[in-house]
Motif scaffolding. Structure first.
Motif, PDB file in Angstrom:
ATOM      1  N   THR A   1      -8.145 -37.310 -16.373  1.00 11.08           N
ATOM      2  CA  THR A   1      -7.597 -35.981 -16.101  1.00 11.08           C
ATOM      3  C   THR A   1      -7.508 -35.171 -17.390  1.00 11.08           C
ATOM      4  O   THR A   1      -7.868 -33.990 -17.416  1.00 11.08           O
ATOM      5  CB  THR A   1      -6.202 -36.100 -15.451  1.00 11.08           C
ATOM      6  OG1 THR A   1      -6.318 -36.869 -14.252  1.00 11.08           O
ATOM      7  CG2 THR A   1      -5.623 -34.740 -15.127  1.00 11.08           C
ATOM      8  N   ASP A   2      -7.065 -35.797 -18.458  1.00 18.88           N
ATOM      9  CA  ASP A   2      -7.011 -35.116 -19.756  1.00 18.88           C
ATOM     10  C   ASP A   2      -8.407 -34.653 -20.172  1.00 18.88           C
ATOM     11  O   ASP A   2      -8.581 -33.541 -20.662  1.00 18.88           O
ATOM     12  CB  ASP A   2      -6.446 -36.035 -20.839  1.00 18.88           C
ATOM     13  CG  ASP A   2      -4.970 -36.306 -20.682  1.00 18.88           C
ATOM     14  OD1 ASP A   2      -4.297 -35.581 -19.905  1.00 18.88           O
ATOM     15  OD2 ASP A   2      -4.468 -37.263 -21.318  1.00 18.88           O
TER      16      ASP A   2
ATOM     17  N   ARG B   1       1.612 -42.612  -7.520  1.00 19.66           N
ATOM     18  CA  ARG B   1       0.647 -41.871  -8.333  1.00 19.66           C
ATOM     19  C   ARG B   1      -0.739 -42.504  -8.243  1.00 19.66           C
ATOM     20  O   ARG B   1      -1.742 -41.820  -8.042  1.00 19.66           O
ATOM     21  CB  ARG B   1       1.117 -41.799  -9.782  1.00 19.66           C
ATOM     22  CG  ARG B   1       0.177 -41.034 -10.684  1.00 19.66           C
ATOM     23  CD  ARG B   1       0.685 -40.893 -12.119  1.00 19.66           C
ATOM     24  NE  ARG B   1       1.159 -42.137 -12.675  1.00 19.66           N
ATOM     25  CZ  ARG B   1       2.437 -42.405 -12.936  1.00 19.66           C
ATOM     26  NH1 ARG B   1       3.382 -41.527 -12.704  1.00 19.66           N
ATOM     27  NH2 ARG B   1       2.778 -43.569 -13.451  1.00 19.66           N
TER      28      ARG B   1
ATOM     29  N   ARG C   1      -5.158 -40.948 -15.934  1.00 19.93           N
ATOM     30  CA  ARG C   1      -4.549 -39.955 -16.836  1.00 19.93           C
ATOM     31  C   ARG C   1      -5.537 -39.520 -17.913  1.00 19.93           C
ATOM     32  O   ARG C   1      -5.654 -38.336 -18.232  1.00 19.93           O
ATOM     33  CB  ARG C   1      -3.300 -40.533 -17.488  1.00 19.93           C
ATOM     34  CG  ARG C   1      -2.121 -40.559 -16.582  1.00 19.93           C
ATOM     35  CD  ARG C   1      -0.907 -41.040 -17.325  1.00 19.93           C
ATOM     36  NE  ARG C   1       0.249 -41.025 -16.454  1.00 19.93           N
ATOM     37  CZ  ARG C   1       1.307 -41.751 -16.650  1.00 19.93           C
ATOM     38  NH1 ARG C   1       1.378 -42.563 -17.689  1.00 19.93           N
ATOM     39  NH2 ARG C   1       2.325 -41.695 -15.814  1.00 19.93           N
ATOM     40  N   LYS C   2      -6.224 -40.494 -18.506  1.00 13.08           N
ATOM     41  CA  LYS C   2      -7.204 -40.163 -19.547  1.00 13.08           C
ATOM     42  C   LYS C   2      -8.332 -39.308 -18.970  1.00 13.08           C
ATOM     43  O   LYS C   2      -8.797 -38.366 -19.615  1.00 13.08           O
ATOM     44  CB  LYS C   2      -7.783 -41.436 -20.185  1.00 13.08           C
ATOM     45  CG  LYS C   2      -6.806 -42.176 -21.066  1.00 13.08           C
ATOM     46  CD  LYS C   2      -6.518 -41.363 -22.299  1.00 13.08           C
ATOM     47  CE  LYS C   2      -5.559 -42.058 -23.221  1.00 13.08           C
ATOM     48  NZ  LYS C   2      -5.189 -41.216 -24.355  1.00 13.08           N
TER      49      LYS C   2
ATOM     50  N   ARG D   1       0.213 -31.908 -13.136  1.00 11.86           N
ATOM     51  CA  ARG D   1       0.283 -33.098 -13.991  1.00 11.86           C
ATOM     52  C   ARG D   1       1.736 -33.552 -14.172  1.00 11.86           C
ATOM     53  O   ARG D   1       2.037 -34.730 -14.125  1.00 11.86           O
ATOM     54  CB  ARG D   1      -0.360 -32.826 -15.336  1.00 11.86           C
ATOM     55  CG  ARG D   1      -0.228 -34.035 -16.247  1.00 11.86           C
ATOM     56  CD  ARG D   1      -1.082 -33.932 -17.464  1.00 11.86           C
ATOM     57  NE  ARG D   1      -0.787 -35.057 -18.302  1.00 11.86           N
ATOM     58  CZ  ARG D   1      -1.598 -36.069 -18.497  1.00 11.86           C
ATOM     59  NH1 ARG D   1      -2.761 -36.092 -17.933  1.00 11.86           N
ATOM     60  NH2 ARG D   1      -1.249 -37.063 -19.272  1.00 11.86           N
TER      61      ARG D   1
ATOM     62  N   THR E   1      -4.094 -46.398 -13.482  1.00 18.26           N
ATOM     63  CA  THR E   1      -3.244 -45.236 -13.732  1.00 18.26           C
ATOM     64  C   THR E   1      -3.518 -44.658 -15.118  1.00 18.26           C
ATOM     65  O   THR E   1      -3.627 -43.436 -15.282  1.00 18.26           O
ATOM     66  CB  THR E   1      -1.754 -45.620 -13.599  1.00 18.26           C
ATOM     67  OG1 THR E   1      -1.528 -46.099 -12.274  1.00 18.26           O
ATOM     68  CG2 THR E   1      -0.851 -44.447 -13.877  1.00 18.26           C
TER      69      THR E   1
ATOM     70  N   ASP F   1       3.106 -37.101 -13.101  1.00 21.23           N
ATOM     71  CA  ASP F   1       3.726 -37.977 -14.097  1.00 21.23           C
ATOM     72  C   ASP F   1       5.096 -38.480 -13.663  1.00 21.23           C
ATOM     73  O   ASP F   1       5.516 -39.557 -14.067  1.00 21.23           O
ATOM     74  CB  ASP F   1       3.851 -37.258 -15.446  1.00 21.23           C
ATOM     75  CG  ASP F   1       2.530 -37.164 -16.189  1.00 21.23           C
ATOM     76  OD1 ASP F   1       1.570 -37.868 -15.809  1.00 21.23           O
ATOM     77  OD2 ASP F   1       2.464 -36.390 -17.160  1.00 21.23           O
TER      78      ASP F   1
END
Length: 181
Positions: free
Chosen positions: A86-87, A135, A83-84, A124, A79, A128
Protein backbone atom coordinates in the motif's frame (compact mmCIF):
# COMPACT_ATOMS: atom_id res chain seq x y z
CA UNK A 1 18.54 -27.31 8.50
CA UNK A 2 16.71 -30.35 7.14
CA UNK A 3 15.21 -30.97 10.57
CA UNK A 4 13.77 -27.47 10.68
CA UNK A 5 11.84 -27.95 7.42
CA UNK A 6 9.30 -30.18 9.16
CA UNK A 7 8.91 -27.93 12.21
CA UNK A 8 5.60 -26.06 12.63
CA UNK A 9 5.40 -22.34 11.90
CA UNK A 10 4.71 -21.38 15.51
CA UNK A 11 7.87 -23.03 16.79
CA UNK A 12 9.94 -21.60 13.95
CA UNK A 13 8.55 -18.12 14.64
CA UNK A 14 9.39 -18.42 18.34
CA UNK A 15 12.91 -19.58 17.54
CA UNK A 16 13.33 -16.79 15.00
CA UNK A 17 12.11 -14.25 17.58
CA UNK A 18 14.91 -15.52 19.80
CA UNK A 19 17.40 -14.75 17.02
CA UNK A 20 17.55 -18.09 15.16
CA UNK A 21 18.32 -17.02 11.59
CA UNK A 22 17.97 -20.56 10.26
CA UNK A 23 14.42 -20.81 11.61
CA UNK A 24 13.57 -17.47 9.99
CA UNK A 25 15.10 -18.71 6.73
CA UNK A 26 12.79 -21.73 6.77
CA UNK A 27 9.78 -19.44 7.30
CA UNK A 28 10.91 -17.22 4.43
CA UNK A 29 11.35 -20.19 2.08
CA UNK A 30 8.03 -21.66 3.17
CA UNK A 31 5.94 -18.50 2.82
CA UNK A 32 7.99 -16.39 0.41
CA UNK A 33 6.30 -17.62 -2.79
CA UNK A 34 2.85 -16.86 -1.39
CA UNK A 35 3.97 -13.43 -0.17
CA UNK A 36 5.41 -12.55 -3.59
CA UNK A 37 2.20 -13.71 -5.31
CA UNK A 38 0.14 -11.71 -2.80
CA UNK A 39 2.22 -8.56 -3.36
CA UNK A 40 2.12 -9.09 -7.14
CA UNK A 41 -1.66 -9.13 -7.06
CA UNK A 42 -1.67 -5.83 -5.21
CA UNK A 43 1.12 -4.10 -7.12
CA UNK A 44 0.66 -5.70 -10.54
CA UNK A 45 4.43 -5.88 -10.90
CA UNK A 46 6.65 -8.83 -10.01
CA UNK A 47 9.72 -6.61 -9.61
CA UNK A 48 7.89 -4.27 -7.22
CA UNK A 49 6.46 -7.28 -5.40
CA UNK A 50 9.93 -8.77 -4.88
CA UNK A 51 11.19 -5.48 -3.45
CA UNK A 52 8.08 -5.10 -1.30
CA UNK A 53 8.40 -8.60 0.16
CA UNK A 54 12.08 -8.09 0.86
CA UNK A 55 11.32 -4.86 2.74
CA UNK A 56 8.47 -6.56 4.62
CA UNK A 57 10.66 -9.47 5.67
CA UNK A 58 13.30 -7.09 7.01
CA UNK A 59 10.58 -5.43 9.09
CA UNK A 60 9.27 -8.83 10.17
CA UNK A 61 12.73 -9.99 11.29
CA UNK A 62 13.13 -6.87 13.43
CA UNK A 63 9.61 -7.08 14.88
CA UNK A 64 9.38 -10.85 15.46
CA UNK A 65 9.62 -10.44 19.25
CA UNK A 66 6.34 -8.46 19.02
CA UNK A 67 4.46 -11.35 17.33
CA UNK A 68 1.69 -12.38 19.73
CA UNK A 69 0.43 -15.47 17.86
CA UNK A 70 3.43 -17.36 16.45
CA UNK A 71 1.18 -20.00 14.85
CA UNK A 72 -0.28 -17.25 12.65
CA UNK A 73 3.03 -15.99 11.33
CA UNK A 74 1.89 -16.28 7.69
CA UNK A 75 -1.06 -13.95 8.28
CA UNK A 76 1.26 -11.60 10.16
CA UNK A 77 3.72 -11.62 7.24
CA UNK A 78 0.79 -10.95 4.88
CA UNK A 79 -0.29 -7.92 6.88
CA UNK A 80 3.20 -6.44 6.76
CA UNK A 81 3.44 -7.13 3.01
CA UNK A 82 0.03 -5.52 2.45
CA UNK A 83 1.13 -2.39 4.32
CA UNK A 84 4.38 -2.18 2.36
CA UNK A 85 2.51 -2.71 -0.92
CA UNK A 86 0.00 0.00 0.00
CA UNK A 87 2.85 2.38 0.81
CA UNK A 88 4.47 1.57 -2.52
CA UNK A 89 1.22 2.17 -4.42
CA UNK A 90 0.74 5.51 -2.73
CA UNK A 91 4.27 6.62 -3.53
CA UNK A 92 4.09 5.75 -7.22
CA UNK A 93 4.19 8.64 -9.55
CA UNK A 94 2.20 8.30 -12.75
CA UNK A 95 4.48 7.59 -15.67
CA UNK A 96 2.33 7.93 -18.75
CA UNK A 97 4.15 8.44 -22.06
CA UNK A 98 3.61 11.98 -23.27
CA UNK A 99 1.74 10.85 -26.39
CA UNK A 100 -0.74 8.92 -24.21
CA UNK A 101 -1.18 11.66 -21.62
CA UNK A 102 -4.60 13.15 -21.16
CA UNK A 103 -5.05 16.82 -21.94
CA UNK A 104 -4.43 18.96 -18.88
CA UNK A 105 -8.07 20.00 -18.78
CA UNK A 106 -9.15 16.39 -17.97
CA UNK A 107 -6.53 15.65 -15.34
CA UNK A 108 -7.48 16.00 -11.70
CA UNK A 109 -6.59 19.37 -10.29
CA UNK A 110 -4.67 20.04 -7.11
CA UNK A 111 -7.89 20.11 -5.06
CA UNK A 112 -9.01 16.72 -6.35
CA UNK A 113 -5.53 15.25 -5.87
CA UNK A 114 -5.38 16.55 -2.30
CA UNK A 115 -8.85 15.15 -1.60
CA UNK A 116 -7.88 11.72 -2.94
CA UNK A 117 -4.68 11.76 -0.91
CA UNK A 118 -6.62 12.70 2.22
CA UNK A 119 -9.11 9.91 1.59
CA UNK A 120 -6.30 7.37 1.23
CA UNK A 121 -4.70 8.65 4.44
CA UNK A 122 -8.01 8.30 6.27
CA UNK A 123 -8.54 4.78 4.92
CA UNK A 124 -5.04 3.76 5.95
CA UNK A 125 -5.64 5.10 9.45
CA UNK A 126 -8.88 3.13 9.70
CA UNK A 127 -7.18 -0.04 8.43
CA UNK A 128 -4.29 0.43 10.85
CA UNK A 129 -6.74 0.54 13.75
CA UNK A 130 -8.55 -2.66 12.75
CA UNK A 131 -7.58 -5.82 14.60
CA UNK A 132 -4.93 -7.67 12.58
CA UNK A 133 -7.30 -10.56 11.76
CA UNK A 134 -9.92 -8.21 10.31
CA UNK A 135 -7.35 -6.11 8.46
CA UNK A 136 -5.73 -9.16 6.83
CA UNK A 137 -9.10 -10.57 5.76
CA UNK A 138 -10.17 -7.17 4.40
CA UNK A 139 -6.94 -6.71 2.44
CA UNK A 140 -7.07 -10.22 1.00
CA UNK A 141 -10.67 -9.66 -0.14
CA UNK A 142 -10.79 -6.00 -1.12
CA UNK A 143 -7.25 -5.46 -2.39
CA UNK A 144 -6.25 -8.89 -3.68
CA UNK A 145 -9.68 -10.11 -4.71
CA UNK A 146 -9.49 -13.44 -2.89
CA UNK A 147 -12.68 -15.46 -2.53
CA UNK A 148 -13.99 -16.27 0.94
CA UNK A 149 -12.80 -19.86 0.55
CA UNK A 150 -9.31 -18.71 -0.52
CA UNK A 151 -9.09 -16.41 2.48
CA UNK A 152 -10.26 -19.21 4.76
CA UNK A 153 -7.56 -21.54 3.43
CA UNK A 154 -4.92 -18.83 3.68
CA UNK A 155 -5.75 -17.89 7.25
CA UNK A 156 -6.57 -21.41 8.42
CA UNK A 157 -10.11 -20.53 9.49
CA UNK A 158 -13.61 -21.36 8.27
CA UNK A 159 -15.39 -19.41 5.53
CA UNK A 160 -17.98 -18.45 8.16
CA UNK A 161 -15.23 -16.90 10.30
CA UNK A 162 -13.99 -15.03 7.21
CA UNK A 163 -17.50 -13.63 6.62
CA UNK A 164 -17.66 -12.48 10.23
CA UNK A 165 -14.27 -10.79 10.12
CA UNK A 166 -15.09 -9.10 6.83
CA UNK A 167 -18.48 -7.95 8.09
CA UNK A 168 -16.90 -6.38 11.18
CA UNK A 169 -14.08 -4.82 9.15
CA UNK A 170 -16.45 -3.44 6.52
CA UNK A 171 -18.77 -2.02 9.17
CA UNK A 172 -15.85 -0.23 10.83
CA UNK A 173 -14.50 1.08 7.52
CA UNK A 174 -17.98 2.23 6.45
CA UNK A 175 -18.63 3.98 9.74
CA UNK A 176 -15.22 5.65 9.96
CA UNK A 177 -15.18 6.72 6.30
CA UNK A 178 -18.68 8.27 6.38
CA UNK A 179 -17.35 11.82 6.18
CA UNK A 180 -15.65 10.97 2.87
CA UNK A 181 -18.78 9.72 1.12
Amino acid sequence: MDRLVSVEDGILAQRAADGDERAFGVLVRRHGPFLVAFATRILRSRADADDCVQEALIVAWRRLPELREPDRVRAWFSTIVARKATDRLRSRRPSTPIEDAEPLSTLPGPDESALTSSQLDALRAVLDELPAEQRTAWLLREVSGYSYDEIARELGISATAVRGRLARARATVFERMQEWR
